[in-house]
Write a protein that holds these residues in place. Structure first.
Motif, PDB file in Angstrom:
ATOM      1  N   TRP A   1       0.836  -1.189   0.000  1.00 31.85           N
ATOM      2  CA  TRP A   1       0.000   0.000   0.000  1.00 31.85           C
ATOM      3  C   TRP A   1       0.878   1.248   0.000  1.00 31.85           C
ATOM      4  CZ3 TRP A   1      -1.803  -3.972   3.378  1.00 31.85           C
ATOM      5  CH2 TRP A   1      -3.089  -4.438   3.117  1.00 31.85           C
TER       6      TRP A   1
ATOM      7  N   GLN B   1      -5.183   8.936   1.997  1.00 30.22           N
ATOM      8  CA  GLN B   1      -5.314   8.246   0.719  1.00 30.22           C
ATOM      9  C   GLN B   1      -4.590   6.920   0.841  1.00 30.22           C
ATOM     10  OE1 GLN B   1      -4.724  10.405  -3.049  1.00 30.22           O
ATOM     11  NE2 GLN B   1      -3.053   8.980  -3.421  1.00 30.22           N
TER      12      GLN B   1
ATOM     13  N   GLN C   1      -3.570   3.745  -1.435  1.00 30.75           N
ATOM     14  CA  GLN C   1      -3.470   3.130  -2.759  1.00 30.75           C
ATOM     15  C   GLN C   1      -3.132   1.669  -2.564  1.00 30.75           C
ATOM     16  OE1 GLN C   1      -1.070   5.144  -5.689  1.00 30.75           O
ATOM     17  NE2 GLN C   1      -0.719   3.251  -6.805  1.00 30.75           N
TER      18      GLN C   1
ATOM     19  N   GLU D   1      -1.925  -0.309  -8.307  1.00 25.89           N
ATOM     20  CA  GLU D   1      -1.969   0.702  -9.357  1.00 25.89           C
ATOM     21  C   GLU D   1      -3.405   0.888  -9.849  1.00 25.89           C
ATOM     22  OE1 GLU D   1      -0.679   3.722 -11.529  1.00 25.89           O
ATOM     23  OE2 GLU D   1       0.644   2.535 -10.245  1.00 25.89           O
TER      24      GLU D   1
ATOM     25  N   ASN E   1      -6.062   1.642  -8.006  1.00 21.74           N
ATOM     26  CA  ASN E   1      -7.075   1.411  -6.974  1.00 21.74           C
ATOM     27  C   ASN E   1      -6.732   2.231  -5.734  1.00 21.74           C
ATOM     28  OD1 ASN E   1      -8.303  -0.456  -8.667  1.00 21.74           O
ATOM     29  ND2 ASN E   1      -7.245  -2.174  -7.760  1.00 21.74           N
ATOM     30  N   ILE E   2      -7.460   3.329  -5.562  1.00 18.53           N
ATOM     31  CA  ILE E   2      -7.180   4.272  -4.479  1.00 18.53           C
ATOM     32  C   ILE E   2      -8.465   4.560  -3.719  1.00 18.53           C
ATOM     33  CG2 ILE E   2      -6.444   6.630  -3.926  1.00 18.53           C
ATOM     34  CD1 ILE E   2      -4.744   6.525  -6.512  1.00 18.53           C
TER      35      ILE E   2
END
Length: 112
Positions: free
Chosen positions: A32, A96, A98, A101, A103-104
């Protein structure tokens, strides 16, 4: 208003409890990328909003290289993790997370 953000990478595993069949119900891992956003109208006695080290100690130290299901008391979706991060510090208003790549998840406190 003063603003700071702290970005860190957290390697960990989790499995999700879902109402439908998904491979995410199996234990799996992510690296993450977590960004924590904090703000303040005034700086503290040390001349900062919050020490970056304190953010890292509370978030990274607790979650990195862990099975997140065993560390946090909720279904560890990226959305829930983002809210948990914001709840750790009164100065922080947004996080935030993440997961991979593209998908946040973002959680942001409402302005009051």
């Amino acid at each position: 208003m003063y603003y700071v953000s702290k970005r860190m990478e957290i390697a960990g595993s989790h499995k999700l409890t879902l109402s439908y069949d998904s491979p995410c119900q199996n234990l799996h891992g992510h690296n993450w990328i977590v960004t924590v956003f904090c703000k303040a109208k005034k700086l503290n006695q040390d001349g900062m909003i919050i020490d970056f080290k304190h953010i890292k100690e509370r978030i990274h130290k607790r979650l990195d290289h862990q099975n997140i299901n065993e560390v946090l008391p909720f279904n560890p979706m990226a959305e829930n993790i983002a809210k948990w991060i914001v709840d750790q510090f009164p100065e922080c208003y947004k996080a935030q997370v993440q997961e991979s790549e593209g998908n946040i998840a973002i959680y942001e406190e409402d302005e009051e």
